[in-house]
Scaffold this active site. Structure first.
Site, PDB file in Angstrom:
ATOM      1  N   ASP A 110      -4.493  -1.209   0.993  1.00 48.70           N
ATOM      2  CA  ASP A 110      -3.529  -1.793   0.488  1.00 48.70           C
ATOM      3  C   ASP A 110      -2.505  -1.082  -0.206  1.00 48.70           C
ATOM      4  O   ASP A 110      -2.959  -0.334  -1.058  1.00 48.70           O
ATOM      5  CB  ASP A 110      -3.852  -3.254  -0.179  1.00 48.70           C
ATOM      6  CG  ASP A 110      -3.201  -4.331   0.151  1.00 48.70           C
ATOM      7  OD1 ASP A 110      -3.063  -4.316   1.603  1.00 48.70           O
ATOM      8  OD2 ASP A 110      -3.119  -5.338  -0.080  1.00 48.70           O
ATOM      9  N   LYS A 128       1.777   2.875   3.952  1.00 50.18           N
ATOM     10  CA  LYS A 128       2.895   3.839   4.630  1.00 50.18           C
ATOM     11  C   LYS A 128       3.155   3.609   6.259  1.00 50.18           C
ATOM     12  O   LYS A 128       3.989   4.149   6.648  1.00 50.18           O
ATOM     13  CB  LYS A 128       2.026   5.101   4.813  1.00 50.18           C
ATOM     14  CG  LYS A 128       1.696   5.877   3.600  1.00 50.18           C
ATOM     15  CD  LYS A 128       1.802   7.120   3.371  1.00 50.18           C
ATOM     16  CE  LYS A 128       1.645   7.995   1.995  1.00 50.18           C
ATOM     17  NZ  LYS A 128       0.148   8.314   1.829  1.00 50.18           N
TER      18      LYS A 128
END
Ligand code: SAH
Length: 415
Positions: A199, A221
């Site tokens: 996370d 990302k």
């Protein structure tokens, strides 16, 4: 003689073990004896509160008297751990006659058995003897446990009764950011993972420790909007598990405190993927603590409410009764609330919370970048703006946020 021991695992289930003495040594040995299922008699005129507690709970039989010859009859194993050498000698002598193996806490080499430095890890029981040098055996035991936790020594973990070819997903709470604040189980599972899906708020440093064979998917990302990103994460978890991988989903804090963890559990379950959770240290309680704010304190707060600030008080999708919160006297912990701090403060004050209610705002708690702003409900919005406080931050509202001053005062008085 003392370096010529024979290391063995005793099956003590239902077998009588006699512990003579009920001080700190007995207190340390008893939990493992009980865990091994031993039937324990403790003989001592006095006991530490912890040993007394075990007796009160019916875990051991405590004979509140001095040792007497004959006490070891029908025992399989004995520990002589009084603070009186002569008593220990007498116990040891009876043990010899009765052919009961006996540990001498005061004079290890004089007993017929010695206790190894022990540790447990994922179903392994480790025992180390170092020829009567307890510091050495403890150090080696600690090193081994550490290496197992880090995965530098393989634990040889056998996958459980899993379907062939099917992996699993484990949601692991990573704690508020400091890599030391993950749980022992969480760290062990991380080291054993094939794939880690991390996370945005998961402790970054933990990822650096991973062996190179571990595939890391950085959820921060993923180039989609919020909702699509969650679908992508769910699909990633399911896909890797179905390919037979052990997947750790590493989340910030606790997986179920505003972490969307249960959505992932449901996604795995509906795809037929085995899924489990390892709770974590939630930022809601840990981050205030690190800024000297206990979320409850005797005589000050008898309640603490953790509230999400991800939508404003008037937002149609809000599930929070802000009027009811305003009526509380205790502690309110707001997460994801930095941007709308002013709106929350206003609605709480409109409902009756005093503008001078102490407030602490803690940004990036437990990390090297931790910042603490101490203010009041009436000023919190302006001060957040003035100080440039940014998410992630926890806002703690209530009298407990002012207690730090008492501590600082106490230090001042003493010095
Ligand atoms: N599951 C997480 C919370 C996820 S919601 C937990 O149990 O901690 C994300 C919010 O948590 C952030 O907006 C912030 O309010 C809070 N938060 C998480 N980590 C934090 C930290 N290190 N310092 C301050 N706030 C943090």
């Amino acid at each position: 003689m003392s370096d010529a021991h024979y290391l063995v695992g005793l099956d003590l289930r239902g077998r009588r073990v006699v512990v003579v003495g009920a001080g700190s040594v007995a207190q340390r040995r008893l939990p493992r004896l009980l865990r091994a299922g031993a039937d324990v008699d403790v003989i001592a005129p006095e006991a530490t509160p912890a040993v007394e507690g075990m007796a009160a709970a019916g875990e051991i039989r405590w004979h509140r008297r001095r040792y007497a010859d004959g006490d070891l009859r029908h025992a399989w194993y004995a520990i002589a751990c009084t603070d009186d050498t002569r008593v220990n000698e007498a116990v040891s002598a009876e043990a010899e006659r009765e052919r009961v193996f006996c540990v001498r806490a005061d004079a290890g080499p004089d007993g017929s058995a010695v206790t190894p430095a022990t540790g447990e890890f994922d179903g392994l029981l480790i025992g180390v003897l170092a020829g009567g040098r307890p510091l050495r055996s403890a150090a080696v035991r600690d090193g081994l446990l550490e290496a197992l936790r880090e995965g530098t020594v393989p634990a040889g973990r056998q996958p459980g009764a899993r379907r062939p070819g099917m992996g699993e997903v484990i949601l692991v709470g990573g704690g508020p950011g400091d890599p030391e604040l993950i749980t022992v189980a969480g760290r062990r599972l991380l080291a054993n993972a094939d794939v880690v899906v991390a996370d945005r708020l998961a402790p970054r440093e933990l990822l650096d420790e991973l062996p190179p064979r571990v595939e890391v998917v950085d959820a921060a990302k993923i180039p989609y909007g919020r909702a699509a990103a969650q679908d992508f994460i769910n699909a990633t978890l399911v896909e890797h598990a179905k390919a037979g991988k052990t997947v750790v989903r590493l989340k910030g804090g606790d997986p179920y405190v505003f972490g969307r963890g249960y959505e992932e559990v449901l996604a795995c379950a509906s795809a037929g993927v085995p899924v489990s959770v390892v709770p974590g240290v939630t930022s809601a309680f840990a981050v205030p603590a690190l800024a000297d704010v206990p979320v409850t304190h005797r005589g000050v707060a008898h309640e603490v409410v953790v509230v999400s600030g991800h939508v404003g008080p008037d937002h149609p999708s809000s599930l929070v009764d802000w009027r009811a919160l305003a009526a509380l006297r205790g502690t309110i912990v707001l997460l994801m609330a930095v941007e709308r701090a002013g709106q929350f403060a206003d609605v709480l004050m409109a409902g009756g919370r005093a503008p001078d209610t102490p407030v602490a705002v803690v940004q990036e708690g437990s990390t090297a970048r931790q910042r603490v702003l101490r203010t009041t409900l009436g000023s919190v919005a302006d001060e957040i703006a003035a100080e440039g406080i940014r998410p992630p931050a926890v806002i703690v509202i209530g009298p407990v946020a002012g207690l730090y001053a008492e501590r600082e005062g106490a230090v001042g008085e003493r010095s």
